[in-house]
Write an enzyme that holds these catalytic residues in place. Structure first.
Site, PDB file in Angstrom:
ATOM      1  N   LYS A  13       0.837  -1.213   0.000  1.00 54.66           N
ATOM      2  CA  LYS A  13       0.000   0.000   0.000  1.00 54.66           C
ATOM      3  C   LYS A  13       0.870   1.260   0.000  1.00 54.66           C
ATOM      4  CE  LYS A  13      -2.010  -1.079   3.911  1.00 54.66           C
ATOM      5  NZ  LYS A  13      -1.299  -2.331   4.248  1.00 54.66           N
ATOM      6  N   ARG A  88      -9.827   1.297   8.297  1.00 49.17           N
ATOM      7  CA  ARG A  88      -9.429  -0.057   8.682  1.00 49.17           C
ATOM      8  C   ARG A  88     -10.505  -0.769   9.485  1.00 49.17           C
ATOM      9  NH1 ARG A  88      -3.487   0.532   8.593  1.00 49.17           N
ATOM     10  NH2 ARG A  88      -2.575  -1.426   9.193  1.00 49.17           N
ATOM     11  N   ARG A 127      11.912  -5.484   5.078  1.00 51.11           N
ATOM     12  CA  ARG A 127      11.690  -4.046   4.819  1.00 51.11           C
ATOM     13  C   ARG A 127      12.657  -3.164   5.621  1.00 51.11           C
ATOM     14  NH1 ARG A 127       5.801  -1.848   5.457  1.00 51.11           N
ATOM     15  NH2 ARG A 127       5.918  -2.925   7.457  1.00 51.11           N
ATOM     16  N   ARG A 161      11.065  -1.284  11.354  1.00 48.87           N
ATOM     17  CA  ARG A 161       9.960  -0.972  12.261  1.00 48.87           C
ATOM     18  C   ARG A 161       9.875  -1.982  13.399  1.00 48.87           C
ATOM     19  NH1 ARG A 161       4.981   0.175   8.239  1.00 48.87           N
ATOM     20  NH2 ARG A 161       3.912  -1.045   9.833  1.00 48.87           N
ATOM     21  N   ARG A 172      -0.953  -8.902  13.172  1.00 49.91           N
ATOM     22  CA  ARG A 172      -1.529  -7.843  12.319  1.00 49.91           C
ATOM     23  C   ARG A 172      -2.378  -8.450  11.196  1.00 49.91           C
ATOM     24  NH1 ARG A 172       3.984  -5.098  10.992  1.00 49.91           N
ATOM     25  NH2 ARG A 172       2.845  -3.977   9.372  1.00 49.91           N
TER      26      ARG A 172
HETATM   27  P1  AP5 Z   1       4.876  -1.641   1.875  1.00 55.93           P
HETATM   28  O1  AP5 Z   1       4.549  -0.820   0.678  1.00 55.93           O
HETATM   29  O2  AP5 Z   1       5.616  -1.004   2.997  1.00 55.93           O
HETATM   30  O3  AP5 Z   1       3.549  -2.375   2.392  1.00 55.93           O
HETATM   31  P2  AP5 Z   1       2.306  -1.812   3.193  1.00 55.93           P
HETATM   32  O4  AP5 Z   1       1.082  -2.483   2.656  1.00 55.93           O
HETATM   33  O5  AP5 Z   1       2.319  -0.316   3.209  1.00 55.93           O
HETATM   34  O6  AP5 Z   1       2.656  -2.429   4.599  1.00 55.93           O
HETATM   35  P3  AP5 Z   1       2.555  -1.853   6.063  1.00 55.93           P
HETATM   36  O7  AP5 Z   1       3.258  -2.860   6.940  1.00 55.93           O
HETATM   37  O8  AP5 Z   1       3.039  -0.444   6.143  1.00 55.93           O
HETATM   38  O9  AP5 Z   1       1.032  -1.927   6.279  1.00 55.93           O
HETATM   39  P4  AP5 Z   1       0.276  -1.918   7.603  1.00 55.93           P
HETATM   40  O10 AP5 Z   1      -1.093  -1.705   7.114  1.00 55.93           O
HETATM   41  O11 AP5 Z   1       0.455  -3.094   8.463  1.00 55.93           O
HETATM   42  O12 AP5 Z   1       1.020  -0.759   8.416  1.00 55.93           O
HETATM   43  P5  AP5 Z   1       0.592   0.706   8.810  1.00 55.93           P
HETATM   44  O13 AP5 Z   1       1.803   1.525   8.881  1.00 55.93           O
HETATM   45  O14 AP5 Z   1      -0.568   1.181   7.995  1.00 55.93           O
HETATM   46  O15 AP5 Z   1       5.681  -2.919   1.364  1.00 55.93           O
HETATM   47  C1  AP5 Z   1       6.232  -3.853   2.298  1.00 55.93           C
HETATM   48  C2  AP5 Z   1       7.626  -4.318   1.805  1.00 55.93           C
HETATM   49  O16 AP5 Z   1       7.454  -5.084   0.612  1.00 55.93           O
HETATM   50  C3  AP5 Z   1       8.568  -3.164   1.447  1.00 55.93           C
HETATM   51  O17 AP5 Z   1       9.883  -3.502   1.817  1.00 55.93           O
HETATM   52  C4  AP5 Z   1       8.460  -3.035  -0.082  1.00 55.93           C
HETATM   53  O18 AP5 Z   1       9.671  -2.578  -0.666  1.00 55.93           O
HETATM   54  C5  AP5 Z   1       8.150  -4.489  -0.483  1.00 55.93           C
HETATM   55  N1  AP5 Z   1       7.252  -4.575  -1.636  1.00 55.93           N
HETATM   56  C6  AP5 Z   1       6.179  -3.752  -1.950  1.00 55.93           C
HETATM   57  N2  AP5 Z   1       5.582  -4.162  -3.098  1.00 55.93           N
HETATM   58  C7  AP5 Z   1       6.276  -5.282  -3.509  1.00 55.93           C
HETATM   59  C8  AP5 Z   1       6.143  -6.174  -4.627  1.00 55.93           C
HETATM   60  N3  AP5 Z   1       5.193  -6.012  -5.537  1.00 55.93           N
HETATM   61  N4  AP5 Z   1       7.027  -7.195  -4.694  1.00 55.93           N
HETATM   62  C9  AP5 Z   1       8.017  -7.382  -3.776  1.00 55.93           C
HETATM   63  N5  AP5 Z   1       8.196  -6.564  -2.700  1.00 55.93           N
HETATM   64  C10 AP5 Z   1       7.329  -5.541  -2.563  1.00 55.93           C
HETATM   65  O19 AP5 Z   1       0.011   0.474  10.280  1.00 55.93           O
HETATM   66  C11 AP5 Z   1       0.851   0.099  11.347  1.00 55.93           C
HETATM   67  C12 AP5 Z   1       0.040   0.067  12.629  1.00 55.93           C
HETATM   68  O20 AP5 Z   1      -0.505   1.387  12.903  1.00 55.93           O
HETATM   69  C13 AP5 Z   1      -1.194  -0.848  12.632  1.00 55.93           C
HETATM   70  O21 AP5 Z   1      -0.856  -2.179  12.946  1.00 55.93           O
HETATM   71  C14 AP5 Z   1      -2.063  -0.165  13.696  1.00 55.93           C
HETATM   72  O22 AP5 Z   1      -1.626  -0.479  14.992  1.00 55.93           O
HETATM   73  C15 AP5 Z   1      -1.815   1.310  13.454  1.00 55.93           C
HETATM   74  N6  AP5 Z   1      -2.764   1.922  12.505  1.00 55.93           N
HETATM   75  C16 AP5 Z   1      -2.450   2.468  11.290  1.00 55.93           C
HETATM   76  N7  AP5 Z   1      -3.565   2.910  10.680  1.00 55.93           N
HETATM   77  C17 AP5 Z   1      -4.591   2.629  11.508  1.00 55.93           C
HETATM   78  C18 AP5 Z   1      -5.996   2.820  11.413  1.00 55.93           C
HETATM   79  N8  AP5 Z   1      -6.564   3.382  10.337  1.00 55.93           N
HETATM   80  N9  AP5 Z   1      -6.763   2.409  12.442  1.00 55.93           N
HETATM   81  C19 AP5 Z   1      -6.214   1.850  13.544  1.00 55.93           C
HETATM   82  N10 AP5 Z   1      -4.892   1.625  13.702  1.00 55.93           N
HETATM   83  C20 AP5 Z   1      -4.082   2.006  12.680  1.00 55.93           C
END
Ligand code: AP5
Length: 218
Positions: A13, A88, A127, A161, A172
């Site tokens: 994402k 979410r 990552r 992270r 997660r």
């Molecule tokens: P990346 O693009 O970083 O993936 P992502 O989907 O953004 O993953 P996240 O771990 O950031 O998602 P998340 O939803 O768990 O975390 P968030 O920060 O929102 O890609 C991942 C890796 O793969 C990278 O190294 C990239 O280079 C590689 N990659 C990408 N595409 C690829 C491909 N096609 N092929 C190969 N490799 C690839 O949330 C974290 C925490 O915050 C949550 O757990 C929660 O506690 C809190 N939080 C955030 N938002 C909310 C909300 N709305 N409500 C409640 N709690 C929330």
């Protein structure tokens, strides 16, 4: 345009939201990045969120809705935004609809990025992020051109992270399946949802997302 990228942790994402935001001149809003910034700043919200994030749970809807509501009132969001990691939960999706309706807008498109669970764990485990400019890399899938040097800013320090350890990633994923996956039928019923295969290389996923955004129904 209001575009939502939906998908489990590690689906890509953040990677894809950044590319699309640059291409379309839209703001990328990542609630995860906002919470990590609050944690790094040591605010009360940040300290509380950090504990929740490190468990792999969701931060409370009230906090998230207030945070994103405030951010979306900023002038740079008038043209639209790409939402990455929000909404979410059903409560967040309903709050977003109400927030947008108040300014005569609505969600234009929701793109689900689908990736197998084991691939997600591999992606997250590898990552890393440049400590200076925040550019994202991967040990295998997206290496820096020069070993240990950020392509964007020349920084030499990289971070991982705290919630990227395997046990937390699996927690997660469970949270995604129980609390966030119900958003798929929510947006499907409203004719907004397109699903893309997120298993391919980044450029292929990017092309599919572009087609889903521009091509109407997915
Ligand atoms: P990346 O693009 O970083 O993936 P992502 O989907 O953004 O993953 P996240 O771990 O950031 O998602 P998340 O939803 O768990 O975390 P968030 O920060 O929102 O890609 C991942 C890796 O793969 C990278 O190294 C990239 O280079 C590689 N990659 C990408 N595409 C690829 C491909 N096609 N092929 C190969 N490799 C690839 O949330 C974290 C925490 O915050 C949550 O757990 C929660 O506690 C809190 N939080 C955030 N938002 C909310 C909300 N709305 N409500 C409640 N709690 C929330």
């Amino acid at each position: 345009m209001i575009l939502i990228l939906l998908g489990p942790p590690g689906a890509g994402k953040g990677t894809q939201a950044k590319r699309l935001a640059e291409e379309r001149g839209l703001v990328q809003l990542s609630t995860g990045d906002m919470l990590r910034a609050a944690a790094a700043a040591g605010s009360e919200l940040g300290r509380k969120a950090k504990v929740t994030m490190e468990r792999g749970d969701l931060v409370s809807d009230d906090i998230i809705i207030a945070m994103i509501g405030e951010r979306m009132e900023q002038p740079d969001c008038r043209k639209g935004a790409i939402l990455d990691g929000f909404p979410r939960s059903l409560a967040q999706a309903e709050a977003l609809d109400a927030m947008l309706a108040a300014t005569g807008r609505g969600v234009d498109r929701v793109v689900e990025i689908k990736v197998d669970d084991e691939a997600l764990v591999t992606r997250i485990a590898g990552r890393l992020t440049c400590a200076k400019c925040g550019s994202g890399y991967h040990d295998t899938f997206r290496r820096t051109k020069v070993e240990g040097v950020c392509d964007s800013c020349g920084g030499r320090e990289f971070t991982r992270r705290a919630d990227d350890i395997e046990a937390t990633v699996r927690a997660r994923l469970k949270v995604y399946n129980t609390q966030t996956a119900p958003l798929l039928p929510y947006y499907r019923q409203r004719g907004k949802l397109a699903t893309v295969d997120g298993m391919g290389p980044m450029a292929a996923v990017e092309a599919d997302i572009r087609a889903a955004v521009d091509g109407g129904k997915g």
